[in-house]
Design a protein around this motif. Structure first.
Motif, PDB file in Angstrom:
ATOM      1  N   ALA A 113      38.313  21.478  34.801  1.00 29.29           N
ATOM      2  CA  ALA A 113      37.653  22.780  34.682  1.00 29.29           C
ATOM      3  C   ALA A 113      36.311  22.734  33.951  1.00 29.29           C
ATOM      4  CB  ALA A 113      38.591  23.792  34.029  1.00 29.29           C
TER       5      ALA A 113
ATOM      6  N   THR B  97      30.613  26.706  38.613  1.00 29.08           N
ATOM      7  CA  THR B  97      31.121  28.072  38.595  1.00 29.08           C
ATOM      8  C   THR B  97      30.260  28.944  39.488  1.00 29.08           C
ATOM      9  OG1 THR B  97      29.771  28.636  36.681  1.00 29.08           O
ATOM     10  CG2 THR B  97      32.004  27.868  36.248  1.00 29.08           C
TER      11      THR B  97
ATOM     12  N   LYS C 173      29.902  34.375  36.711  1.00 31.29           N
ATOM     13  CA  LYS C 173      31.209  34.145  36.104  1.00 31.29           C
ATOM     14  C   LYS C 173      31.021  33.371  34.810  1.00 31.29           C
ATOM     15  CE  LYS C 173      34.552  34.327  39.785  1.00 31.29           C
ATOM     16  NZ  LYS C 173      35.683  33.649  40.374  1.00 31.29           N
TER      17      LYS C 173
ATOM     18  N   ASP D 161      38.108  29.845  36.772  1.00 30.79           N
ATOM     19  CA  ASP D 161      39.474  30.369  36.710  1.00 30.79           C
ATOM     20  C   ASP D 161      40.397  29.249  37.188  1.00 30.79           C
ATOM     21  OD1 ASP D 161      41.799  31.801  36.703  1.00 30.79           O
ATOM     22  OD2 ASP D 161      41.313  32.974  38.488  1.00 30.79           O
TER      23      ASP D 161
ATOM     24  N   GLU E  75      42.601  30.022  40.217  1.00 27.65           N
ATOM     25  CA  GLU E  75      41.811  30.078  41.447  1.00 27.65           C
ATOM     26  C   GLU E  75      41.425  28.666  41.891  1.00 27.65           C
ATOM     27  OE1 GLU E  75      37.407  31.672  42.389  1.00 27.65           O
ATOM     28  OE2 GLU E  75      38.734  33.140  41.453  1.00 27.65           O
TER      29      GLU E  75
END
Length: 170
Positions: free
Chosen positions: A106, A111, A115, A119, A122
């Motif tokens: 992550a 992104t 944002k 997420d 997601e």
């Protein structure tokens, strides 16, 4: 005499009825998938390791997962994720390995504009895996168990080197 066809008021709106049926079908598929995952987990836990079937089913594959370069938004690529993958696991979007990869990679993922971050749920729903083979990079099939794909594609390489993709579905 003319025949009339009775249709309830809510059925006259074909689009609303179709949407309701489509939603019901999606819910049914999701519950069937969850049920299948639970039965597989129970089968993996129930098999005694002393039997041949138990050793095969309860076995785990060492895997080394890297993030696809196209999905990395930072200068330096993230370190690979080293983990054990049950042979009976499926590599579908949202699976345990997909969630683990989404959480691990992550900080390095691109992104969407506006944002604040990625997420993880997601990202786990979008992940797909590939393996480097003799004929280049090949996407793994999400409906085949990982152990079967390893036996066919890895040629006994240990650890099994996979690549996690978060975009550009094959």
């Amino acid at each position: 005499m003319e025949q009339s066809i009775y249709m309830p008021a809510e059925g006259r709106n074909g689009a609303g009825e179709a949407a309701r049926l489509q939603l019901a079908a999606c819910e049914l598929r999701a519950s069937a998938l969850a049920d299948t995952e639970q039965r597989l987990a129970a089968a993996c836990a129930a098999d005694a390791p002393s039997s041949t079937r138990g050793r095969v089913v309860s076995g785990a594959l060492p895997v080394l997962v890297t993030c696809a370069p196209a999905d990395v938004a930072v200068e330096r690529a993230p370190a690979p994720l080293a983990t054990l993958l049950p042979r009976c696991a499926f590599l579908a979007p949202g699976c345990a390995l997909a969630r683990q990869c989404a959480a691990f990679f992550a900080p390095a993922l691109a992104t969407a504009p506006g944002k604040g971050g990625v997420d993880i749920g997601e990202a786990a729903a979008l992940v797909w895996f590939s393996v480097e083979g003799a004929q280049g990079e090949a996407p793994l099939k999400s409906w085949w168990p990982a152990g079967a794909q390893y036996d066919l594609l890895a040629r006994r390489a240990s650890p099994w080197r996979l690549k996690a993709h978060f975009s550009r579905w094959p």
